[in-house]
Design a protein around this motif. Structure first.
Motif, mmCIF file in Angstrom:
data_model
loop_
_atom_site.group_PDB
_atom_site.id
_atom_site.type_symbol
_atom_site.label_atom_id
_atom_site.label_comp_id
_atom_site.label_asym_id
_atom_site.label_seq_id
_atom_site.Cartn_x
_atom_site.Cartn_y
_atom_site.Cartn_z
ATOM 1 N N GLU A 173 0.785 -1.194 -0.225
ATOM 2 C CA GLU A 173 -0.189 0.033 -0.136
ATOM 3 C C GLU A 173 0.881 1.302 -0.140
ATOM 4 N N GLU A 174 1.869 1.358 0.820
ATOM 5 C CA GLU A 174 2.817 2.570 0.798
ATOM 6 C C GLU A 174 3.590 2.427 -0.420
ATOM 7 N N PHE A 175 3.986 1.305 -1.209
ATOM 8 C CA PHE A 175 4.429 1.565 -2.411
ATOM 9 C C PHE A 175 3.725 1.976 -3.501
ATOM 10 N N ASP A 176 2.520 1.695 -3.429
ATOM 11 C CA ASP A 176 1.648 2.195 -4.665
ATOM 12 C C ASP A 176 1.087 3.666 -4.482
ATOM 13 N N ALA A 186 3.226 5.910 -3.161
ATOM 14 C CA ALA A 186 4.401 6.652 -3.121
ATOM 15 C C ALA A 186 4.392 7.223 -4.527
ATOM 16 N N THR A 187 4.783 8.491 -4.791
ATOM 17 C CA THR A 187 4.838 9.220 -6.099
ATOM 18 C C THR A 187 6.265 9.526 -6.535
ATOM 19 N N ASN A 188 6.963 9.933 -5.620
ATOM 20 C CA ASN A 188 8.248 10.297 -5.939
ATOM 21 C C ASN A 188 9.311 9.238 -6.180
ATOM 22 N N PRO A 189 10.203 9.246 -7.129
ATOM 23 C CA PRO A 189 10.972 8.160 -7.500
ATOM 24 C C PRO A 189 11.812 7.688 -6.343
ATOM 25 N N ILE A 190 12.230 8.469 -5.405
ATOM 26 C CA ILE A 190 13.083 8.364 -4.310
ATOM 27 C C ILE A 190 12.184 7.604 -3.552
ATOM 28 N N ALA A 191 11.137 8.083 -3.209
ATOM 29 C CA ALA A 191 10.165 7.487 -2.249
ATOM 30 C C ALA A 191 9.758 5.869 -2.889
ATOM 31 N N VAL A 207 12.746 3.327 -2.054
ATOM 32 C CA VAL A 207 12.565 3.243 -0.672
ATOM 33 C C VAL A 207 11.498 2.346 -0.201
ATOM 34 N N LYS A 208 10.367 2.732 -0.629
ATOM 35 C CA LYS A 208 9.337 1.551 -0.343
ATOM 36 C C LYS A 208 9.261 0.478 -1.165
#
Length: 144
Positions: A68-71, A73-78, A81-82
């Protein structure tokens, strides 16, 4: 002659291969993740299993939360990490499934995918309950 792969390594490689196929990581990174982290994951999961900690639903909840956190995330770095966190939780879930299968018959166990699906449903239901509790007026208009 090729070396024989352990069941936990096979399960972890199956998880990592999905990331390689999707282009989220390169083969060298995948091999490094297995080489550097699998023994830690296996040792941790086995220790916790022997002490009575962890279950397929526990690891399924962790994977569902990480996905859910990965989906989200919009920032490439985030996303990177996710994505790393998601990879680690999926490896732990796969290792747990192997450890549990060594002890219990297959019919009594949940696969990591089944556990994730159950826990994603539980997370969605809990979110709905929290939202309804936060908006009592909305609940009254919906019920009427």
């Amino acid at each position: 002659m090729a070396r024989k792969m352990s069941e936990t390594e096979r399960a972890a490689r199956d998880v990592v291969n999905k990331y390689v196929r999707d282009g989220l990581m390169e083969r060298g990174q995948a091999n490094r993740a297995i080489r550097d982290g699998l023994h830690i994951a296996e040792e941790t999961v086995r220790k916790h299993y022997c002490e009575g900690w962890g279950s397929a639903l526990y690891y399924g909840q962790k994977v569902a939360a990480a996905r859910e956190e990965f989906d989200a995330a919009t920032n490439p770095i985030a996303r990177r990490v996710k994505g790393s966190r998601l990879l680690a939780t999926e490896i732990y879930a796969a290792v747990f499934a192997v450890v549990e299968a060594e002890v219990l018959p297959r019919e009594q166990t949940l696969t990591p995918g089944q556990a994730e699906e159950v826990m994603a449903t539980v997370r969605d239901a809990a979110r709905e309950v929290r939202e309804e509790a936060a908006n009592p007026r909305r609940r009254l208009t919906t019920a009427a």
